[in-house]
Design a protein around this motif. Structure first.
Motif, short mmCIF file in Angstrom:
data_model
loop_
_atom_site.label_atom_id
_atom_site.label_comp_id
_atom_site.label_asym_id
_atom_site.label_seq_id
_atom_site.Cartn_x
_atom_site.Cartn_y
_atom_site.Cartn_z
N ASP A 195 45.40 39.50 46.81
CA ASP A 195 44.34 39.54 47.80
C ASP A 195 43.03 39.03 47.22
OD1 ASP A 195 43.84 40.23 50.49
OD2 ASP A 195 42.77 42.01 49.85
N GLU A 196 42.79 39.33 45.97
CA GLU A 196 41.53 38.95 45.35
C GLU A 196 41.69 39.03 43.84
OE1 GLU A 196 37.15 41.01 45.05
OE2 GLU A 196 38.17 41.09 46.98
N MET A 197 41.09 38.05 43.15
CA MET A 197 41.02 38.09 41.69
C MET A 197 39.61 37.66 41.33
SD MET A 197 42.70 38.52 38.76
CE MET A 197 41.63 38.70 37.34
N ALA A 198 38.86 38.57 40.76
CA ALA A 198 37.49 38.27 40.36
C ALA A 198 37.40 38.26 38.85
CB ALA A 198 36.53 39.32 40.94
N PHE A 199 36.91 37.15 38.30
CA PHE A 199 36.66 37.03 36.87
C PHE A 199 35.18 37.29 36.65
CE2 PHE A 199 40.31 34.27 37.66
CZ PHE A 199 41.22 34.77 36.75
N ILE A 200 34.85 38.35 35.92
CA ILE A 200 33.46 38.79 35.77
C ILE A 200 32.85 38.27 34.48
CG2 ILE A 200 31.97 40.83 35.62
CD1 ILE A 200 34.25 42.25 37.28
N GLU A 201 33.59 38.32 33.41
CA GLU A 201 33.14 37.88 32.09
C GLU A 201 34.27 37.09 31.44
OE1 GLU A 201 30.21 38.44 30.48
OE2 GLU A 201 29.36 39.65 32.10
N PRO A 202 33.93 36.11 30.57
CA PRO A 202 35.00 35.39 29.88
C PRO A 202 35.69 36.28 28.84
CG PRO A 202 32.85 34.64 29.12
CD PRO A 202 32.60 35.61 30.25
N VAL A 203 36.95 35.97 28.59
CA VAL A 203 37.72 36.65 27.56
C VAL A 203 37.91 35.64 26.43
CG1 VAL A 203 39.93 37.75 27.03
CG2 VAL A 203 38.87 38.09 29.27
N ASN A 245 38.51 44.11 16.36
CA ASN A 245 38.10 44.72 15.10
C ASN A 245 36.79 45.48 15.19
OD1 ASN A 245 36.53 42.49 15.50
ND2 ASN A 245 36.70 41.70 13.41
N GLU A 246 36.35 45.83 16.38
CA GLU A 246 35.10 46.57 16.56
C GLU A 246 35.38 47.84 17.35
OE1 GLU A 246 32.27 43.99 18.43
OE2 GLU A 246 32.48 42.44 16.88
N SER A 247 34.48 48.77 17.25
CA SER A 247 34.66 50.03 17.98
C SER A 247 33.72 50.13 19.18
CB SER A 247 34.46 51.22 17.04
OG SER A 247 33.15 51.20 16.50
N ALA A 248 33.13 49.01 19.60
CA ALA A 248 32.26 49.00 20.78
C ALA A 248 33.10 49.26 22.03
CB ALA A 248 31.54 47.67 20.88
N PRO A 249 32.47 49.81 23.06
CA PRO A 249 33.22 50.07 24.30
C PRO A 249 33.74 48.77 24.92
CG PRO A 249 31.01 51.05 24.38
CD PRO A 249 31.09 50.24 23.14
N ALA A 250 34.84 48.87 25.61
CA ALA A 250 35.42 47.72 26.30
C ALA A 250 34.52 47.31 27.46
CB ALA A 250 36.81 48.07 26.81
N THR A 251 34.53 46.01 27.77
CA THR A 251 33.74 45.44 28.86
C THR A 251 34.65 45.14 30.05
OG1 THR A 251 32.27 44.41 27.25
CG2 THR A 251 32.24 43.50 29.47
N HIS A 252 34.18 45.44 31.24
CA HIS A 252 34.92 45.10 32.46
C HIS A 252 34.83 43.59 32.66
CE1 HIS A 252 35.13 45.47 37.13
NE2 HIS A 252 36.30 45.18 36.62
N VAL A 253 35.98 42.89 32.59
CA VAL A 253 35.98 41.44 32.67
C VAL A 253 36.65 40.89 33.93
CG1 VAL A 253 35.81 41.13 30.17
CG2 VAL A 253 38.08 41.23 31.26
N GLY A 254 37.34 41.73 34.68
CA GLY A 254 37.99 41.24 35.89
C GLY A 254 38.58 42.35 36.72
N SER A 255 38.81 42.03 37.99
CA SER A 255 39.45 42.96 38.92
C SER A 255 40.33 42.18 39.88
CB SER A 255 38.41 43.72 39.75
OG SER A 255 37.65 44.57 38.94
N ALA A 256 41.39 42.83 40.36
CA ALA A 256 42.29 42.18 41.29
C ALA A 256 42.94 43.20 42.20
CB ALA A 256 43.37 41.40 40.55
N TYR A 257 43.36 42.73 43.38
CA TYR A 257 44.14 43.52 44.33
C TYR A 257 45.36 42.71 44.70
CZ TYR A 257 39.78 46.02 44.54
OH TYR A 257 38.65 46.72 44.19
N LEU A 258 46.53 43.31 44.52
CA LEU A 258 47.78 42.64 44.83
C LEU A 258 48.57 43.49 45.81
CD1 LEU A 258 47.15 42.35 41.55
CD2 LEU A 258 49.12 40.84 41.73
#
Length: 185
Positions: A73-81, A113-126
């Motif tokens: 239904d939707e695929m949004a790419f928010i940040e590059p991986v 190799n880092e302990s920083a929090p994960a970043t939201h990079v995309g969302s989808a609805y299938l």
């Protein structure tokens, strides 16, 4: 005695519902140079495959058997991986119909190799359809939202379904109208 045949049993016995947590899953994968596009970032198709894989696992777990992708239904790419990112694809069933279900997917990335929090990079609805061994639609258990967030996702999924059906209906009506006017496209 009447000449009518007995009514066919069209309704199968009620299937017990399942909570969202029963099928929620996370798929994690580290990105390598094999996953990159010409810009040096991870190819969107690689992310989409991970999204479809995680959503398919959730749909199969929820429905208790095979389920096939009916639509994205939707695929949004928010940040590059990027190469070296550890990608987490989190999926859950948001809504269920009689034989179909919407799976929501959230994609997160963090440096391996880092302990920083994960970043939201995309969302989808299938949307997935449960199928039997012959590929025919089969009933799915109702999803049982457990939290306020689950209930919000259920309501939003109903809105997306309404829009999908309205869009499909409008397109079919337009095609029928054009065919009646002599266009054969």
């Amino acid at each position: 005695m009447t000449d009518q045949a007995p009514a066919a049993q069209t309704d199968s016995p009620e299937i017990p519902g399942k909570p969202v947590s029963a099928s929620r899953t996370t798929l994690s994968h580290i990105m390598t140079h094999n996953d990159t596009n010409l810009l040096g970032t991870v190819h969107g198709g690689v992310i989409m495959k991970l999204v479809d894989d995680a959503a398919g696992a959730v749909a199969g777990r929820h429905s208790g058997g095979p389920a096939v992708t009916a639509s994205m239904d939707e695929m949004a790419f928010i940040e590059p991986v990027r190469v070296g990112d550890l990608v987490h694809v989190k999926a859950q069933v948001n809504w269920t119909g009689r034989t179909s279900m919407e799976v929501g997917v959230r994609v997160l990335a963090e440096r391996w190799n880092e302990s920083a929090p994960a970043t939201h990079v995309g969302s989808a609805y299938l949307v997935f359809a449960a199928v039997d061994a012959d590929g025919k639609p089969r009933r799915v258990p109702q999803v049982l939202p457990e939290t306020d967030r689950d209930r919000r996702r259920y309501q939003e999924a109903q809105i997306r379904r309404t829009h999908r059906l309205a869009r499909r209906r409008a397109i079919l009506e337009l095609r029928e109208k054009r065919a009646a006017e002599g266009f054969d496209d």
